[in-house]
Scaffold this motif. Structure first.
Motif, PDB file in Angstrom:
ATOM      1  N   ARG A   1       1.136  -1.104  -0.327  1.00  0.00           N
ATOM      2  CA  ARG A   1      -0.080   0.522  -0.249  1.00  0.00           C
ATOM      3  C   ARG A   1       0.889   1.142   0.099  1.00  0.00           C
ATOM      4  NH1 ARG A   1      -1.589  -3.148   4.571  1.00  0.00           N
ATOM      5  NH2 ARG A   1      -3.199  -4.767   3.761  1.00  0.00           N
ATOM      6  N   VAL A   2       1.987   1.414   0.651  1.00  0.00           N
ATOM      7  CA  VAL A   2       3.027   2.602   0.671  1.00  0.00           C
ATOM      8  C   VAL A   2       3.225   2.284  -0.610  1.00  0.00           C
ATOM      9  CG1 VAL A   2       5.255   1.022   1.134  1.00  0.00           C
ATOM     10  CG2 VAL A   2       4.906   3.505   2.290  1.00  0.00           C
ATOM     11  N   GLY A   3       3.583   3.915  -0.821  1.00  0.00           N
ATOM     12  CA  GLY A   3       4.437   4.918  -1.656  1.00  0.00           C
ATOM     13  C   GLY A   3       5.948   5.400  -1.497  1.00  0.00           C
ATOM     14  N   ILE A   4       6.306   5.765  -2.005  1.00  0.00           N
ATOM     15  CA  ILE A   4       6.958   6.876  -1.813  1.00  0.00           C
ATOM     16  C   ILE A   4       6.884   8.213  -1.339  1.00  0.00           C
ATOM     17  CG2 ILE A   4       9.959   8.388  -3.279  1.00  0.00           C
ATOM     18  CD1 ILE A   4      10.127   6.341  -4.905  1.00  0.00           C
ATOM     19  N   GLU A   5       7.047   8.560   0.374  1.00  0.00           N
ATOM     20  CA  GLU A   5       6.038   9.452   0.821  1.00  0.00           C
ATOM     21  C   GLU A   5       6.083  10.861  -0.012  1.00  0.00           C
ATOM     22  OE1 GLU A   5       9.340  10.295   3.639  1.00  0.00           O
ATOM     23  OE2 GLU A   5      11.110  10.215   2.472  1.00  0.00           O
ATOM     24  N   HIS A   6       6.965  11.691  -0.799  1.00  0.00           N
ATOM     25  CA  HIS A   6       7.017  13.080  -1.293  1.00  0.00           C
ATOM     26  C   HIS A   6       5.734  12.752  -2.330  1.00  0.00           C
ATOM     27  CE1 HIS A   6       9.286  13.764   2.114  1.00  0.00           C
ATOM     28  NE2 HIS A   6      10.872  13.564   1.151  1.00  0.00           N
ATOM     29  N   ALA A   7       5.494  11.530  -3.206  1.00  0.00           N
ATOM     30  CA  ALA A   7       4.375  11.309  -3.969  1.00  0.00           C
ATOM     31  C   ALA A   7       3.131  10.892  -3.422  1.00  0.00           C
ATOM     32  CB  ALA A   7       5.345  10.439  -5.363  1.00  0.00           C
TER      33      ALA A   7
END
Lengths: 161, 437
Positions: free
Chosen positions: B104-110
């Motif tokens: 579910r996670v992605g690169i924080e700033h996106a």
């Protein structure tokens, strides 16, 4: 008390201070063992407690990793003197109580191995080897309050509701 | 004297009404209220240790904190897994709403803008230097350290010095293959890696007004590479459209007054700008791509918080369609979030990458910081759409990273050397062959 100076150049970045491959730990002694490894692999083994790091402009640029000032502090480095500091490194150092001094003249003139003494209260850097003295601007009172409290966490504890 | 957008946002977070006599000015030290804060699997564990060691028991607001395990995930080793576990346990203990597991996670700033967690007029801090990305939404957003984050967990506040602003006005029409990455690399090349030290970088002008949101994110993302405290684009209709149906809080659209004070101003006509490439070992070593002749590369990385958004993948796919990655090159493509991953699947982009013989990875910061999923050996050279090319950044101290936009990265992956996308022309032998099938 004077400390031995370790001289580095401009734009020393956090990838050099503590490469990302060591960021899978938070143990300060483990971080200290790799301090400055990206620029000088021998540094952590050779530096002595009480030594001083001298950098050029924009010291600590790059990532926000607090592991960088933590590694320097845990190694026992007494102070970092630089021409200027990158802003996140600057605030991290204030927040964790690593003494830093922005003093372009002292940073420029110092040579590796010089005996350098930093008097934070008096705002003075003395290079005993070269017989030169430099003055630096004190921190603004708002930052001095954080430093005097022993870092941001003790400061926040005082101010937390 | 008017105020900059940055002064106005910070004023609003210190209970000083923008425009009022008590409004903030550059140079003042403040303790400001934070709308949202974040940390990741590298920085948050230190913040958590500090928070717990200090004896704090409650976070200021469990809905205004994001914990994003994106750097060494999927966990690269046992030590990294232990860090992720600390993050997970803290998230559970304090019932942190914005926590995402792998899958579910992605690169924080996106991820945060996509999830509508940050928006115009916000004050955001993050224990990650590229937190400045959200300035693209018209927010004041800046990277801090783990101790700052720990204090913010407890108090919901951060100490700041109100920064002076620099104004960058871009005019003219952007040429083909030139985008936000090139504008920001050019800017860093002109002012240097400490050219904006302690300052807010305000990007505006006709070329910015036409610039898509994804490109604005890329530009603000790299403000830190010029030493900047923040990057910001005045929010407009494009910002409004992006936030619609997405933003979970009320937006506050602010702009700088015409008579606001700037310490420096630059105006550049970018009509003739080439795609920019930054040579090792500083993001400011930038030149037009045509000036790099016969620079052979071993690895190409397309992705990251800088250029891992859907429009970045579309540009890369457009070039790679019907072509193959050069035999000497490893191409790694990683979408920044699961939503972008799915979109890339639906649009057929993933097929194009696999057909071109690229690796298509799960979202992670891994290769950008030399963490995992694409680390370099001694003597190897990478071309990457990421944000830093410092020594040791992507691996061995004797490896090299060149920075560029996704079009240059894709074209170079095909030829095996740093290449202007225009050099490939429009002919695609592979695509023709497939159609003939």
């Amino acid at each position: 008390m004077p400390g031995k100076c370790w001289k580095f150049g401009d734009d020393v970045n956090t990838d050099e201070i503590i490469p990302a491959r060591y960021l899978n730990v938070t143990d300060q002694d483990e971080l200290a063992a790799h301090c400055m490894e990206g620029v000088d692999p021998e540094f952590a083994a050779r530096a002595q407690p009480g030594d001083i790091i001298v950098g050029g402009k924009n010291f600590g640029c790059g990532s926000s990793r607090e592991h960088a000032p933590l590694a320097i502090k845990a190694l026992g480095i007494r102070c970092v003197v630089a021409g200027s500091f990158a802003r996140i490194f600057f605030r991290n150092a204030i927040n964790i109580g690593l003494p830093i001094v922005e003093c372009p003249g002292a940073a420029r003139d110092a040579q590796e191995g010089d005996e350098v003494e930093v008097d934070l209260a008096a705002g003075r850097v003395v290079n005993h080897t070269q017989g030169r003295t430099y003055e630096f601007e004190p921190f603004p009172p708002e930052l001095q309050a954080i430093i005097d409290a022993g870092g941001l966490i003790p400061y926040a504890k005082k101010t937390a509701r | 004297m008017g105020a900059t957008i940055t002064e106005k946002i910070l004023s609003a977070h210190c209970d000083a009404e923008p425009g009022a006599p008590d409004a903030l000015r550059a140079g003042q030290f403040i303790m400001a209220r934070v709308d949202f804060c974040l940390g990741n699997d590298i920085t948050a564990p230190i913040a958590i240790e500090q928070f717990e060691k200090a004896g704090f028991e409650k976070v200021f607001d469990r809905t205004r904190i994001a914990l994003v395990p994106d750097h060494f995930t999927p966990n690269k080793d046992i030590k990294a897994a232990t860090l992720s576990k600390r993050l997970r346990e803290f998230a559970r203990k304090h019932d942190i709403v914005n926590y995402w597991e792998v899958g579910r996670v992605g690169i924080e700033h996106a991820l945060l803008p996509e999830q509508g967690l940050v928006g115009p007029g916000d004050l955001v801090i993050g224990a990650d230097s590229h937190t400045c990305t959200y300035g693209a939404l018209g927010a004041f957003s800046t990277g801090v350290g783990s101790t700052d984050l720990a204090a913010c967990f407890a108090t919901g506040q951060v100490w700041l010095r109100v920064p002076e602003s620099m104004k960058f006005t871009f005019t003219g029409e952007l040429p083909r293959w030139v985008g936000g990455k090139d504008l920001v690399l050019y800017t860093i090349g002109r002012i240097g890696v400490d050219g904006a030290l302690y300052r807010a970088m305000e990007f505006c002008g006709p070329a910015i007004e036409k610039l898509p949101m994804d490109d604005r994110f890329t530009m603000c993302n790299m403000a830190i590479e010029a030493g900047g405290k923040s990057g910001i684009v005045p929010p407009d209709e494009k910002t409004r459209a992006y936030c619609e149906g997405r933003l979970r809080r009320e937006a506050r659209f602010l702009t700088s007054d015409p008579d606001a004070d700037y310490v420096e101003q630059y105006e550049w006509d970018v009509s003739g700008l080439s795609p920019q490439v930054a040579a090792p070992f500083l993001p400011s070593n930038t030149k037009g791509v045509e000036e790099f002749e016969n620079i052979e590369i071993d690895q190409v990385v397309i992705g990251s918080c800088t250029n891992g958004r859907i429009s970045d993948l579309r540009i890369a796919a457009q070039i790679l369609e019907g072509r193959k990655v050069a035999p000497s090159v490893r191409l790694i493509v990683f979408p920044a979030t699961q939503e972008i991953y799915r979109q890339a699947l639906e649009e057929g982009l993933v097929d194009i990458f696999i057909e071109a013989e690229a690796a298509f990875s799960t979202p992670t910061c891994g290769p950008c910081l030399g963490g995992h999923m694409g680390v370099l050996a001694a003597g190897e050279r990478a071309l990457a759409t990421t944000n830093r090319n410092f020594r040791t950044r992507m691996g061995h101290p004797d490896s090299e990273v060149y920075l560029c936009n996704p079009a240059v990265a894709a074209a170079s992956a095909v030829t095996g050397r740093i290449t202007h996308p225009a050099e490939l022309g429009t002919e695609r032998p592979g695509a023709t062959a497939r159609r003939a099938d």
